[in-house]
Design a protein around this motif. Structure first.
Motif, mmCIF file in Angstrom:
data_model
loop_
_atom_site.group_PDB
_atom_site.id
_atom_site.type_symbol
_atom_site.label_atom_id
_atom_site.label_comp_id
_atom_site.label_asym_id
_atom_site.label_seq_id
_atom_site.Cartn_x
_atom_site.Cartn_y
_atom_site.Cartn_z
ATOM 1 N N ASN A 178 -34.589 66.044 69.997
ATOM 2 C CA ASN A 178 -34.513 66.986 71.114
ATOM 3 C C ASN A 178 -35.427 68.201 70.906
ATOM 4 O O ASN A 178 -36.108 68.644 71.824
ATOM 5 N N VAL A 182 -33.524 56.659 77.664
ATOM 6 C CA VAL A 182 -34.284 57.891 77.937
ATOM 7 C C VAL A 182 -33.495 59.110 77.458
ATOM 8 O O VAL A 182 -34.049 60.026 76.844
ATOM 9 N N HIS A 183 -32.178 59.063 77.702
ATOM 10 C CA HIS A 183 -31.332 60.176 77.246
ATOM 11 C C HIS A 183 -31.340 60.249 75.715
ATOM 12 O O HIS A 183 -31.398 61.342 75.147
ATOM 13 N N LEU A 184 -31.275 59.093 75.077
ATOM 14 C CA LEU A 184 -31.292 59.079 73.604
ATOM 15 C C LEU A 184 -32.619 59.634 73.082
ATOM 16 O O LEU A 184 -32.647 60.429 72.133
ATOM 17 N N LEU A 185 -33.721 59.223 73.712
ATOM 18 C CA LEU A 185 -35.031 59.748 73.313
ATOM 19 C C LEU A 185 -35.088 61.266 73.482
ATOM 20 O O LEU A 185 -35.734 61.970 72.712
ATOM 21 N N SER A 186 -34.383 61.733 74.510
ATOM 22 C CA SER A 186 -34.441 63.158 74.830
ATOM 23 C C SER A 186 -33.489 63.998 73.989
ATOM 24 O O SER A 186 -33.368 65.194 74.215
ATOM 25 N N GLY A 187 -32.755 63.354 73.101
ATOM 26 C CA GLY A 187 -31.902 64.121 72.195
ATOM 27 C C GLY A 187 -30.423 63.857 72.312
ATOM 28 O O GLY A 187 -29.613 64.493 71.629
ATOM 29 N N ALA A 188 -30.031 62.937 73.194
ATOM 30 C CA ALA A 188 -28.602 62.614 73.278
ATOM 31 C C ALA A 188 -28.186 61.861 72.021
ATOM 32 O O ALA A 188 -28.976 61.107 71.454
ATOM 33 N N MET A 220 -30.346 69.162 78.691
ATOM 34 C CA MET A 220 -28.899 68.887 78.678
ATOM 35 C C MET A 220 -28.352 68.757 77.267
ATOM 36 O O MET A 220 -27.161 68.936 77.028
ATOM 37 N N TYR A 221 -29.221 68.411 76.333
ATOM 38 C CA TYR A 221 -28.759 68.189 74.950
ATOM 39 C C TYR A 221 -29.260 69.288 73.998
ATOM 40 O O TYR A 221 -29.126 69.159 72.792
ATOM 41 N N VAL A 244 -33.515 66.496 81.652
ATOM 42 C CA VAL A 244 -32.719 65.666 80.731
ATOM 43 C C VAL A 244 -32.672 66.227 79.293
ATOM 44 O O VAL A 244 -31.578 66.406 78.741
ATOM 45 N N PRO A 245 -33.809 66.520 78.666
ATOM 46 C CA PRO A 245 -33.714 67.031 77.274
ATOM 47 C C PRO A 245 -32.957 68.362 77.168
ATOM 48 O O PRO A 245 -32.301 68.626 76.163
ATOM 49 N N ASP A 291 -22.651 60.894 72.890
ATOM 50 C CA ASP A 291 -22.827 61.436 74.252
ATOM 51 C C ASP A 291 -22.877 60.304 75.265
ATOM 52 O O ASP A 291 -22.253 60.363 76.328
ATOM 53 N N ARG A 327 -30.740 65.760 67.246
ATOM 54 C CA ARG A 327 -31.152 67.159 67.433
ATOM 55 C C ARG A 327 -32.658 67.309 67.196
ATOM 56 O O ARG A 327 -33.347 68.025 67.921
#
Lengths: 221, 366
Positions: free
Chosen positions: A84, B289-295, A111-112, A108-109, B299, A81
């Motif tokens: 994000n 990239v998804h993990l960096l973005s907050g996933a 989405m979370y 992408v960001p 998820d 979190r």
């Protein structure tokens, strides 16, 4: 209040028959709204430091406070979190998803995040306009120049309203003119109050920052 | 696969039950066509056939049952339900495959029905030729008829539905070419006394009769009784060995089928796992990239599992459409969950053991 504060961070990597002390007793304070360059030679530990600051690596010992929160106490979900909501990443090779358009990469960001879906398009459009690439939103990364790709990456870093930007060699894959353009973008973001940490080995880039931190053999010097 | 396994188990069960009752005997006519015709066209022989029936009924230490599957019952042409039925069973005409049985059939094959066995036997025993014929329908006909509903065949004969067989009901017919019959699309009616086709009807029924006794001498006496009454020559044959062989053959078939299925499953699983591993490796940078973005890790793991989950859900849905919400669907659903978990385990482990930083570095982001 510091945006970033570390106390005696220590990070060691172990392999078969070897051990590397990547960071040793790193204590660092970065104020909100500051633009700081972390400079060092290859293997000095600057990327390891950025990984820990970006919550994608964990120190073996020491403390790391992000916006005053002791991150060592946080669970994976809370760290995700924070990545994000508080952090934006800009990497040397842009880290864009090749099969997504520019717009989809920026999404992408979101989405979370907790941001309502109806606000997504507005935010994406605002970031694209801020980066001056709104006409490229339907393009795939392969159809964009290096500078445009990095602007997409910065737009992605900003879209959830992150107040700290961590940039690892953001101009490493760009020519000098484009590099200066990107640095101008970072300067503009600092003016807006964003905290920016730039890892670089290019002194001309480091000179454009408010403060310079040198790292050598895992220690700040 | 589950359906095949269930059918195989039921078939083996039917044969084993028959085997457990004792020695099974079958009588067959060994006369030439001309002789059969001569005897069956002779109305004076009807009484002798009747006497043979009575003789078989009175045989001591012997259980008998008749299961004559040689008939079809055609429904009334103008019947709308019959038209639907015809379309459904693809015969072009609405015909029930009909099994005419005696009460002993239900002792030899413990079929599960919507009505108690004893009640069925009582109804079948009480049936007289002028009555509305009681009928047990296979499970596939539940959608066309209700219990106690009366329908009429093309010969104006009326039938009353007394119950339905459980889905997947099977009976073993060791002396017939099909060996085992799945009864979902059959109707079972009492044999009655109204011999279809006159004298030839008696022959058909006699050759569809099975006797269960451990006394071979009684079978010899039965054949002598045929001879005494100057009917065509009959011989008896013990089916116990055949039933035993059938059980053995069925088990071997099931084992072979199981091995083939296991082999197919192994190939499919290998293919699935390598597809999933390739998927995870190919998308590793994207996941980073998804993990960096907050996933969160969860998820991403969900995204990976969904890749397989969609395929399994589609196959579950296909099974649901074909078999409905029954035991087959439940077995397939449980199996697909277990299969999904086991196939995803390694790809998920592969992803879980990667550090975001390493992934980005390996994929050229550092």
């Amino acid at each position: 209040m510091y945006a970033i504060r570390t106390e005696k961070i220590y990070r060691r990597y172990k392999g078969k028959g070897f051990q590397v002390e990547a960071l040793r007793d790193v204590t660092l304070n970065v104020k909100k709204g500051e633009m700081v360059a972390i400079i060092g030679t290859s293997g000095s530990g600057k990327t390891t430091l950025l990984n820990i600051l970006g919550l994608i690596d964990v120190p073996d010992s020491g403390e790391y406070f992000l916006n005053g929160i002791r991150t060592g106490e946080c669970r994976e979900k809370e760290l995700a979190r924070m990545r994000n909501q508080n952090l934006g990443f800009v990497l040397q090779d842009f880290a864009l998803i090749d099969r997504y358009t520019a717009e989809q990469n920026i999404r992408v960001p979101l989405m979370y995040s907790d941001i309502p879906k109806k606000e997504w398009n507005g935010r994406i459009q605002a970031c694209l306009e801020q980066m001056g690439i709104s006409d490229r939103k339907k393009r795939l990364p392969s159809e964009l120049s290096g500078g445009q790709k990095q602007r997409i990456a910065i737009a992605r870093a900003l879209v959830t309203g992150a107040d700290i930007i961590l940039a690892d060699e953001p101009t490493g894959a760009l020519d000098s003119k484009t590099s200066m353009d990107i640095m101008e973008v970072f300067s503009g973001l600092r003016e807006e109050g964003k905290t920016i940490l730039i890892v670089t080995h290019d002194s001309s880039i480091a000179d454009l920052c408010d403060r310079l931190i040198c790292i050598e053999d895992g220690r700040l010097v | 696969m589950v359906s095949l396994a269930q059918t195989g188990m039921r078939t083996i069960g039917a044969f084993e039950h028959l085997q457990s009752l004792g020695n099974v005997w079958h009588i067959s006519c060994i006369a030439e066509a001309g002789q059969i015709q001569e005897v069956t066209n002779d109305d004076r022989k009807i009484a002798d056939f009747e006497a043979i029936y009575q003789y078989i009924d009175d045989m001591e230490d012997t259980e008998t049952f008749t299961a004559d599957a040689s008939m079809k019952t055609f429904l009334y042409d103008k019947d709308t339900e019959a038209e639907k039925l015809a379309a459904d069973i693809r015969y072009g005409t609405a015909a029930f495959r009909t099994l005419r049985v005696t009460e002993g059939f239900f002792d030899a094959f413990p079929l599960q029905m919507s009505i108690k066995k004893e009640r069925v036997q009582e109804i079948f025993r009480q049936y007289a030729d002028d009555d509305i014929m009681p009928v047990l329908l296979g499970d596939s006909y539940r959608k066309y008829y209700r219990e106690n509903e009366i329908f009429t065949d093309s010969g104006s004969k009326q039938y009353r539905v007394i119950g339905f067989l459980k889905k997947g009901s099977i009976y073993a017919a060791p002396f017939e070419s099909e060996r085992a019959r799945a009864l979902d699309r059959w109707m079972i009616v009492p044999l009655g006394n109204d011999r279809q086709g006159g004298g030839i009807g008696y022959v058909t029924e006699l050759t569809s009769t099975y006797l269960i006794t451990d006394r071979e001498d009684l079978m010899g006496e039965l054949v002598r009784e045929f001879r005494k009454r100057q009917l065509m020559p009959f011989e008896y044959k013990q089916l116990t060995d055949q039933v035993r062989n059938d059980v053995s053959d069925l088990k071997n078939e099931a084992l072979t089928m199981g091995c083939v299925m296991l082999l197919l499953l192994t190939f499919a699983t290998t293919g699935m796992v390598s597809y999933m591993v390739r998927f995870v490796r190919k998308r590793m940078k994207e996941f980073a990239v998804h993990l960096l973005s907050g996933a969160g890790i969860r998820d991403i793991m969900l995204r990976i599992a969904m890749q397989l989950g969609v395929i399994l859900l589609l196959s579950d849905f296909a099974v649901f459409c074909i078999f409905g919400a029954g035991s087959v669907f439940l077995c397939v659903l449980l199996f697909s969950i277990l299969y999904g978990v086991s196939v995803s385990a390694y790809p998920l482990y592969l992803f879980r053991t990667q550090e975001i930083a390493d992934v980005l570095r390996k994929n050229g982001s550092r």
